[in-house]
Motif scaffolding. Structure first.
Motif, PDB file in Angstrom:
ATOM      1  N   ILE A  51       0.858  -1.201   0.000  1.00  0.00           N
ATOM      2  CA  ILE A  51       0.000   0.000   0.000  1.00  0.00           C
ATOM      3  C   ILE A  51       0.888   1.243   0.000  1.00  0.00           C
ATOM      4  CG2 ILE A  51      -1.799   1.295   1.260  1.00  0.00           C
ATOM      5  CD1 ILE A  51      -2.764  -1.407   0.229  1.00  0.00           C
ATOM      6  N   SER A  52       0.616   2.173  -0.901  1.00  0.00           N
ATOM      7  CA  SER A  52       1.420   3.406  -0.900  1.00  0.00           C
ATOM      8  C   SER A  52       0.787   4.421   0.057  1.00  0.00           C
ATOM      9  CB  SER A  52       1.521   3.983  -2.313  1.00  0.00           C
ATOM     10  OG  SER A  52       0.230   4.288  -2.784  1.00  0.00           O
ATOM     11  N   PRO A  53       1.608   5.160   0.771  1.00  0.00           N
ATOM     12  CA  PRO A  53       1.056   6.137   1.723  1.00  0.00           C
ATOM     13  C   PRO A  53       0.299   7.247   1.019  1.00  0.00           C
ATOM     14  CG  PRO A  53       3.450   6.351   1.574  1.00  0.00           C
ATOM     15  CD  PRO A  53       3.080   5.149   0.766  1.00  0.00           C
ATOM     16  N   LEU A  54      -0.768   7.731   1.650  1.00  0.00           N
ATOM     17  CA  LEU A  54      -1.535   8.849   1.089  1.00  0.00           C
ATOM     18  C   LEU A  54      -1.152  10.113   1.870  1.00  0.00           C
ATOM     19  CD1 LEU A  54      -3.769   9.814  -0.868  1.00  0.00           C
ATOM     20  CD2 LEU A  54      -5.434   9.325   0.916  1.00  0.00           C
ATOM     21  N   ALA A  55      -0.245  10.890   1.281  1.00  0.00           N
ATOM     22  CA  ALA A  55       0.257  12.066   1.990  1.00  0.00           C
ATOM     23  C   ALA A  55      -0.722  13.223   1.917  1.00  0.00           C
ATOM     24  CB  ALA A  55       1.610  12.477   1.421  1.00  0.00           C
ATOM     25  N   TYR A  56      -1.412  13.368   0.792  1.00  0.00           N
ATOM     26  CA  TYR A  56      -2.406  14.435   0.602  1.00  0.00           C
ATOM     27  C   TYR A  56      -3.616  13.835  -0.097  1.00  0.00           C
ATOM     28  CZ  TYR A  56       0.090  18.692   1.908  1.00  0.00           C
ATOM     29  OH  TYR A  56       0.709  19.686   2.614  1.00  0.00           O
ATOM     30  N   PRO A  57      -4.831  14.167   0.335  1.00  0.00           N
ATOM     31  CA  PRO A  57      -5.996  13.598  -0.345  1.00  0.00           C
ATOM     32  C   PRO A  57      -6.315  14.297  -1.660  1.00  0.00           C
ATOM     33  CG  PRO A  57      -6.714  14.959   1.507  1.00  0.00           C
ATOM     34  CD  PRO A  57      -5.218  14.977   1.516  1.00  0.00           C
ATOM     35  N   GLY A  58      -5.649  15.419  -1.944  1.00  0.00           N
ATOM     36  CA  GLY A  58      -5.936  16.142  -3.182  1.00  0.00           C
ATOM     37  C   GLY A  58      -5.243  15.500  -4.377  1.00  0.00           C
ATOM     38  N   THR A  59      -5.593  15.995  -5.539  1.00  0.00           N
ATOM     39  CA  THR A  59      -5.016  15.414  -6.754  1.00  0.00           C
ATOM     40  C   THR A  59      -4.060  16.367  -7.465  1.00  0.00           C
ATOM     41  OG1 THR A  59      -6.942  16.211  -7.956  1.00  0.00           O
ATOM     42  CG2 THR A  59      -6.975  13.908  -7.251  1.00  0.00           C
ATOM     43  N   ASN A  60      -4.059  17.612  -7.066  1.00  0.00           N
ATOM     44  CA  ASN A  60      -3.257  18.579  -7.817  1.00  0.00           C
ATOM     45  C   ASN A  60      -2.165  19.218  -6.953  1.00  0.00           C
ATOM     46  OD1 ASN A  60      -4.980  19.948  -6.197  1.00  0.00           O
ATOM     47  ND2 ASN A  60      -5.423  21.590  -7.649  1.00  0.00           N
ATOM     48  N   VAL A  61      -1.578  18.405  -6.095  1.00  0.00           N
ATOM     49  CA  VAL A  61      -0.536  18.917  -5.217  1.00  0.00           C
ATOM     50  C   VAL A  61       0.734  19.179  -6.035  1.00  0.00           C
ATOM     51  CG1 VAL A  61       0.869  18.409  -3.197  1.00  0.00           C
ATOM     52  CG2 VAL A  61      -1.501  17.644  -3.302  1.00  0.00           C
ATOM     53  N   GLY A  62       1.372  20.291  -5.758  1.00  0.00           N
ATOM     54  CA  GLY A  62       2.667  20.535  -6.388  1.00  0.00           C
ATOM     55  C   GLY A  62       2.627  21.470  -7.573  1.00  0.00           C
ATOM     56  N   LYS A  63       1.499  22.164  -7.766  1.00  0.00           N
ATOM     57  CA  LYS A  63       1.457  23.151  -8.846  1.00  0.00           C
ATOM     58  C   LYS A  63       2.413  24.292  -8.510  1.00  0.00           C
ATOM     59  CE  LYS A  63      -2.811  23.968  -8.554  1.00  0.00           C
ATOM     60  NZ  LYS A  63      -4.117  24.597  -8.650  1.00  0.00           N
ATOM     61  N   LEU A  64       3.116  24.776  -9.489  1.00  0.00           N
ATOM     62  CA  LEU A  64       4.056  25.859  -9.238  1.00  0.00           C
ATOM     63  C   LEU A  64       3.484  27.185  -9.698  1.00  0.00           C
ATOM     64  CD1 LEU A  64       7.324  24.071 -10.412  1.00  0.00           C
ATOM     65  CD2 LEU A  64       6.433  24.275  -8.092  1.00  0.00           C
ATOM     66  N   ARG A  65       3.948  28.260  -9.099  1.00  0.00           N
ATOM     67  CA  ARG A  65       3.570  29.599  -9.524  1.00  0.00           C
ATOM     68  C   ARG A  65       4.845  30.409  -9.733  1.00  0.00           C
ATOM     69  NH1 ARG A  65       2.593  29.870  -3.896  1.00  0.00           N
ATOM     70  NH2 ARG A  65       4.044  31.326  -2.915  1.00  0.00           N
ATOM     71  N   GLU A  66       4.693  31.528 -10.380  1.00  0.00           N
ATOM     72  CA  GLU A  66       5.837  32.396 -10.599  1.00  0.00           C
ATOM     73  C   GLU A  66       6.352  32.901  -9.245  1.00  0.00           C
ATOM     74  OE1 GLU A  66       6.963  36.436 -13.046  1.00  0.00           O
ATOM     75  OE2 GLU A  66       4.980  35.529 -13.303  1.00  0.00           O
ATOM     76  N   ASP A  67       7.646  32.924  -9.084  1.00  0.00           N
ATOM     77  CA  ASP A  67       8.233  33.355  -7.831  1.00  0.00           C
ATOM     78  C   ASP A  67       8.352  34.880  -7.834  1.00  0.00           C
ATOM     79  OD1 ASP A  67       9.486  33.511  -5.434  1.00  0.00           O
ATOM     80  OD2 ASP A  67      11.429  32.790  -6.135  1.00  0.00           O
ATOM     81  N   ALA A  68       7.257  35.524  -7.468  1.00  0.00           N
ATOM     82  CA  ALA A  68       7.239  36.990  -7.514  1.00  0.00           C
ATOM     83  C   ALA A  68       6.859  37.559  -6.148  1.00  0.00           C
ATOM     84  CB  ALA A  68       6.221  37.459  -8.554  1.00  0.00           C
ATOM     85  N   VAL A  69       7.512  38.644  -5.765  1.00  0.00           N
ATOM     86  CA  VAL A  69       7.183  39.303  -4.496  1.00  0.00           C
ATOM     87  C   VAL A  69       5.896  40.104  -4.680  1.00  0.00           C
ATOM     88  CG1 VAL A  69       7.928  40.970  -2.757  1.00  0.00           C
ATOM     89  CG2 VAL A  69       9.605  39.439  -3.825  1.00  0.00           C
ATOM     90  N   THR A  70       4.921  39.832  -3.839  1.00  0.00           N
ATOM     91  CA  THR A  70       3.644  40.565  -3.950  1.00  0.00           C
ATOM     92  C   THR A  70       3.309  41.301  -2.667  1.00  0.00           C
ATOM     93  OG1 THR A  70       2.462  38.587  -3.269  1.00  0.00           O
ATOM     94  CG2 THR A  70       2.670  38.952  -5.642  1.00  0.00           C
TER      95      THR A  70
END
Lengths: 96, 504
Positions: A51-70
């Motif tokens: 059985i593989s561990p379920l670290a997050y129940p979501g499906t879209n973990v790890g999306k990246l965004r632009e690294d900008a200071v806001t």
């Protein structure tokens, strides 16, 4: 997995948790932790082979965004939360 | 006038304010009068911001007066759980550690609510950092149940539930990591909704257990909960786990009946822990759903007896990591002990030891242990694998059923002090709520019936991830069956509805 929570275990956990307990607190913590770890032992009866561990129940973990200071230019507001400051710096006990 | 105003739902109130039938200042007068009357005995708020609320109200009224429409929550007074950042207002998390902390930014949900015209009246009391089931572990003292001051309000979003039930706020935000929206909603007789994991951005929510935390609406009725969810939900680039709602949930689509809907009750939730009264009310809810045309049956979900152990292993592990950031350096409590002022490490440890309460320290230590070398695989990793098995069990269940039905807790609100009698017993009382968090489901707590003393029972409807729309439609029908004359506002015990021109 059977673990005996003795003073050595509690002292190790204090270090990991960055806490310092009184003698009374330490004894209570040992009792509490022993009880919980015994309770958690029911999980060891489950067959989890393959059985593989379920670290997050979501499906879209790890999306990246632009690294900008806001949220720049908040120096004074940020510093106002500090317990101690001097000349726009956080003051902490001497480290070296 | 105040009573009639306060008996309106949030949706009704907003509509009448936008139609210029009610002025915002009258609403705020009624709300702050109630707060003044009840707050001392309840302890629902940590911070009340009347000045800020009046300023927000005046600004909104000016916009209305020149013909603008500030949004679907225009003029609705809201209470915000004190672990959600509101710029300029203290955000304490119910802890001495953050007693003086003032955020420099709004949480994403607050930003969305401001754009929808909501008014923030204050920050609500809560179990310290969300760690408690009954609303009693706050550094600022316990929050009491407005229906019976000798009973707990439920936790951890205790103040949010109590504020709505007492008429101190029309809506509130809570956060739900293992039942913290649903349990206090059930104990206080209001509606609480935990959205699917990722439906609502967590940016600006102080983290407890990041894989399960979710902000949720607390409201007088299902319609208000749907409206609030519609406003706060959405994808946010600042929360990589957010994805928003699959479908719009408001206005709720009216259904004539529930024919074709299949509802399952996990048989493991009908064991000894359930009181006779709760069981009876659950059966009545099932009967009401059948009367509406749904097919309701019990089934074997599996792993019901393991959910609490898996949950507390995972939650404690994650909280030990998340709360490691509180070190008394850049913000938060710092010890005043002169002996610690020249030793960095001693200052850090002493600040944390004095800043955190007993329940938080208990969970941090246990979490640190299950993540430590030699024990990580036996405890944390194993719990994550059991979490996978639980998720798969729900996936199988939702192949057969559209929704699941169960209790929120084993009984009505217990007496004050329940948090301190037996911590394991308190954890075990979460057995009906934690599965939804482990599996990322959406779940709603609905008041359904009451015991002989008038304390409400809460039943729970659960939907698969992303199935908010259908769940809310069924809940609205069941609510109408339970309360055919409209929602009841707990503190006043009056029917909601028509003002009959009383204050207009």
């Amino acid at each position: 997995m059977s673990v005996v929570v003795d003073d050595r275990v509690i002292k190790r956990v204090e270090i990991l948790s960055e806490l310092s307990l009184s003698g009374e607190e330490r004894a209570q913590a040992a009792e509490d932790m022993q009880r919980m770890l015994t309770y958690f032992d029911k999980l060891s009866a489950v067959d989890t082979e393959g059985i593989s561990p379920l670290a997050y129940p979501g499906t879209n973990v790890g999306k990246l965004r632009e690294d900008a200071v806001t949220n720049g230019d908040q120096k004074d507001e940020v510093l106002s939360n500090a317990p101690k400051t001097r000349e726009d710096l956080f003051v902490v006990p001497r480290t070296i | 006038m105040a009573k009639a105003l306060l008996s309106l739902s949030a949706a009704q109130l907003s509509e009448r304010i936008r139609n210029k039938e009610i002025r915002i200042t009258d609403v705020l007068d009624a709300v702050f009068e109630t707060i003044q009357k009840r707050e001392q005995e309840l302890g629902a708020f940590i911070t009340v911001d009347e000045k800020g609320a009046r300023e927000q109200g005046d600004a909104l009224q000016r916009r209305l007066d020149v013909g603008e429409d500030p949004g679907p929550l225009c003029g609705v007074p809201m209470a915000i759980k004190d672990n959600i950042c509101v710029k300029g207002l203290p955000t304490t998390c119910g802890s001495r550690m953050l007693k003086e902390f003032v955020p420099t930014y709004d949480a994403e949900v607050i930003k969305r609510l401001r754009e929808a015209g909501a008014i923030f009246i204050g920050k609500t009391n809560m179990d310290e950092f969300g760690m408690g089931s009954y609303g009693e572990t706050s550094f600022f003292g316990a929050c009491k149940n407005p229906l019976d001051l000798t009973k707990v309000a439920g936790g951890s979003s205790a103040g949010s539930a109590a504020a709505v039930a007492a008429g101190e706020a029309f809506l509130a935000l809570g956060s739900d990591t293992g039942g913290s929206v649903r349990t206090p909603a059930a104990f206080c007789g209001i509606v609480g909704f935990k959205p699917s994991y990722g439906a609502v951005s967590r940016r600006g929510l102080v983290a407890y257990a990041s894989s399960m935390d979710q902000i949720g609406p607390m409201a007088k009725n299902v319609e208000d909960a749907a409206l609030l969810l519609q406003v706060i939900a959405g994808e946010d680039p600042m929360d990589a786990t957010s994805r928003g709602l699959k479908e719009s949930v408001w206005p709720i689509q009216n259904r004539c009946d529930l024919s074709g809907i299949r509802i399952g009750i996990p048989s493991g939730w009908l064991q000894d822990q359930l009181s006779g009264g709760m069981r009876q009310n659950l059966e009545q809810a099932a009967a009401a759903l059948r009367d509406l045309g749904a097919a309701v049956e019990t089934f074997d979900l599996g792993y019901e007896d393991l959910a609490v152990a898996a949950y507390y292993t995972i939650a404690d592990a994650q909280c030990s990591s998340n709360l490691a950031r509180f070190d008394g350096m850049k913000y938060g409590y710092r010890t005043q002990d002169p002996a610690a002022s020249s030793d960095l490490h001693r200052m850090l440890k002493q600040s944390r030891s004095e800043g955190f309460g007993r329940e938080v320290k208990r969970r941090i230590m246990l979490g640190g242990f299950v993540l430590s070398e030699g024990y990580y695989e036996a405890y944390y990793l194993r719990a994550l694998k059991v979490c996978r098995l639980i998720r798969e069990a729900f996936t199988r269940a939702f192949e057969h059923y559209d929704l699941l039905l169960g209790p929120v807790s084993g009984d009505v609100a217990p007496p004050l002090g329940a948090s301190f009698l037996d911590n394991l017993k308190m954890y075990e009382s979460d057995c009906y709520t934690v599965p939804a968090n482990l599996a990322g489901l959406c779940a709603l707590s609905l008041p359904f019936g009451a015991n002989e003393n008038g304390l409400p029972y809460g039943i729970q409807l659960l939907g698969d991830t992303g199935c908010e729309k259908g769940l809310l439609e069924v809940a609205a029908l069941l609510e109408a069956a339970a309360l055919p004359d409209g929602y009841q506002q707990a503190a006043y015990g009056e029917k909601g509805g028509d003002l009959n021109g009383e204050c207009l």
